[in-house]
Write a protein that holds these residues in place. Structure first.
Motif, PDB file in Angstrom:
ATOM      1  N   GLU A  71     -43.563 -26.205 -23.728  1.00 33.75           N
ATOM      2  CA  GLU A  71     -42.724 -27.238 -23.132  1.00 33.75           C
ATOM      3  C   GLU A  71     -41.809 -27.853 -24.189  1.00 33.75           C
ATOM      4  O   GLU A  71     -42.291 -28.316 -25.232  1.00 33.75           O
ATOM      5  N   HIS A 230     -43.464 -23.967 -15.208  1.00 34.13           N
ATOM      6  CA  HIS A 230     -43.199 -24.901 -14.112  1.00 34.13           C
ATOM      7  C   HIS A 230     -43.183 -24.186 -12.761  1.00 34.13           C
ATOM      8  O   HIS A 230     -43.894 -24.590 -11.826  1.00 34.13           O
ATOM      9  N   CYS A 234     -46.072 -24.401  -9.849  1.00 29.95           N
ATOM     10  CA  CYS A 234     -45.662 -24.952  -8.555  1.00 29.95           C
ATOM     11  C   CYS A 234     -46.078 -24.018  -7.419  1.00 29.95           C
ATOM     12  O   CYS A 234     -46.656 -24.452  -6.410  1.00 29.95           O
ATOM     13  N   SER A 258     -45.754 -30.649 -14.414  1.00 33.18           N
ATOM     14  CA  SER A 258     -44.597 -31.047 -13.606  1.00 33.18           C
ATOM     15  C   SER A 258     -44.384 -30.097 -12.432  1.00 33.18           C
ATOM     16  O   SER A 258     -43.981 -30.520 -11.344  1.00 33.18           O
ATOM     17  N   ALA A 261     -47.079 -30.956  -9.860  1.00 31.47           N
ATOM     18  CA  ALA A 261     -46.737 -32.218  -9.208  1.00 31.47           C
ATOM     19  C   ALA A 261     -45.615 -32.028  -8.188  1.00 31.47           C
ATOM     20  O   ALA A 261     -45.608 -32.671  -7.130  1.00 31.47           O
ATOM     21  N   GLN A 262     -44.685 -31.148  -8.498  1.00 32.89           N
ATOM     22  CA  GLN A 262     -43.594 -30.894  -7.556  1.00 32.89           C
ATOM     23  C   GLN A 262     -44.134 -30.318  -6.256  1.00 32.89           C
ATOM     24  O   GLN A 262     -43.688 -30.687  -5.157  1.00 32.89           O
ATOM     25  N   PRO A 283     -40.739 -35.192 -17.929  1.00 31.51           N
ATOM     26  CA  PRO A 283     -40.965 -34.864 -16.518  1.00 31.51           C
ATOM     27  C   PRO A 283     -42.320 -35.353 -16.014  1.00 31.51           C
ATOM     28  O   PRO A 283     -42.428 -35.838 -14.877  1.00 31.51           O
ATOM     29  N   ASN A 284     -43.357 -35.237 -16.850  1.00 33.13           N
ATOM     30  CA  ASN A 284     -44.687 -35.682 -16.443  1.00 33.13           C
ATOM     31  C   ASN A 284     -44.745 -37.201 -16.281  1.00 33.13           C
ATOM     32  O   ASN A 284     -45.371 -37.722 -15.352  1.00 33.13           O
ATOM     33  N   ASP A 286     -42.252 -39.086 -15.466  1.00 32.45           N
ATOM     34  CA  ASP A 286     -41.526 -39.402 -14.227  1.00 32.45           C
ATOM     35  C   ASP A 286     -42.456 -39.319 -13.020  1.00 32.45           C
ATOM     36  O   ASP A 286     -42.441 -40.193 -12.134  1.00 32.45           O
ATOM     37  N   TYR A 287     -43.277 -38.252 -12.962  1.00 33.87           N
ATOM     38  CA  TYR A 287     -44.221 -38.112 -11.849  1.00 33.87           C
ATOM     39  C   TYR A 287     -45.334 -39.148 -11.924  1.00 33.87           C
ATOM     40  O   TYR A 287     -45.878 -39.563 -10.889  1.00 33.87           O
TER      41      TYR A 287
END
Length: 339
Positions: A71, A230, A234, A258, A261-262, A283-284, A286-287
């Protein structure tokens, strides 16, 4: 006042022998080394740090660092730590060289390592991968006396002097405890790993399942792998949630949170399916703030990069082995209120 001459007289050796011991150069018989060290201890001799740094700078002592993470945000935090370690090494008369490669591209990883090894390093810090070719190179380095510190992803203990990172099994257990506290009883738990050969991930998943079994023996655990990617994470989580509607919690044991989570968000399950995962990347976070993720486990990437270089610097500067074979950088539990 103790100096090289008085040490030589007390030890019964030449000044040149004392100089070789102090500056860790040339071969000295073990019994002679013991005599000189005993004399220095008796005289309470402390070599000049400034003088030692000047000497080290003239010897072209170098430490190599192979930066290899999945990442970008996480890698940047490791890089920032390496830069702080570089400043520390410079103060001790040593240079730090860096190379970059993906941990998923063995050929590129080994090529980056080989570029570093051409520089006649005194120490090497690297994020490990599972590779026979890497193991062969490290065995040669060990025979040559090069100090090796693994960070973030460990390697076989016989191939390195020290590991710098979290206790992965305890980290997994921490994730299980947090998820157990968050989820309603009786549901299925989904674990998203990186891949079955990722050493730290295996340890985290084992720690997670062992702890969850003690806390909630009846909770079934489903394990899938997202390759630290990612899109793959997902897809794996989306398919699992659609196949098992009784999933109430998701633990992501490495890169890919991330993406997981999406999938939860896209299916309208944010806040209903509880999530715990690794790394305080943008990104993590943000979630986390959005409420899709309940807790983040921050494994201190800055400390992993910095301490690896510092430990190697201290060992080379003082002419000894690394002070420890394991440097625990710990984990910090992140919530929306401390990120």
């Amino acid at each position: 006042m103790a100096n090289i001459e008085t040490i030589a007289k007390l030890a019964g050796v030449s000044r040149g022998t004392v100089d070789r011991v102090i500056h860790n150069r040339g071969r000295v018989k073990p019994e002679t080394l013991e005599q000189v060290n005993a004399a220095m201890e008796r005289l309470n001799y402390q070599p000049s740090t400034l003088g030692r740094a000047f000497y080290m700078s003239r010897q072209n002592n170098r430490i190599g660092v192979l930066i290899s993470l999945r990442e970008p945000d996480f890698q940047q935090q490791v890089e920032d730590g390496v830069e702080d370690g570089r400043a520390y090494a410079l103060q001790h008369g040593m240079g730090v060289l860096t190379e970059y490669a993906s941990p998923d591209d063995e050929e590129a990883y080994l090529a980056a390592l080989d570029r570093l090894l051409k520089e006649k390093l005194r120490g090497l810090a690297l994020r490990g991968i599972q590779s026979e070719a890497l193991s062969a190179r490290l065995r040669v380095l060990r025979e040559e006396g090069v100090l090796v510190a693994a960070y973030n992803e460990d390697i076989q203990p016989e191939l390195r002097d020290c590991y710098v990172g979290e206790n992965a099994r305890q980290g997994g257990a921490c994730g299980a405890f947090l998820l157990h506290q968050s989820c309603p009883p009786g549901g299925r738990i989904l674990v998203v790993g990186v891949d079955p050969h990722h050493y730290s991930n295996i340890e985290r998943i084992q720690g997670f399942t062992e702890c969850l079994r003690r806390l909630s023996a009846g909770s079934p655990v489903q394990v899938v792998y997202g390759q630290g990617n990612h899109a793959a994470a997902c897809q794996a989580v989306r398919e699992s949630l659609e196949a098992f509607p009784d999933i109430t919690g998701v633990f992501v044991s490495g890169a890919g949170l991330s993406g997981a989570a999406q999938a939860v968000d896209d299916l309208g399950l944010s806040g209903k399916v509880k999530m715990v995962g690794y790394d305080a990347t943008e990104p993590n976070i943000d979630y986390l703030k959005k409420g899709t993720v309940q807790f983040l486990l921050d494994q201190a990437p800055h400390a992993q990069g910095c301490r690896s270089v510092q430990l190697l610097t201290d060992a080379i500067f003082q002419g000894r082995g690394l002070e420890t074979d394991y440097c625990d950088t710990g984990i910090q539990i992140r919530t929306p209120y401390n990120c």
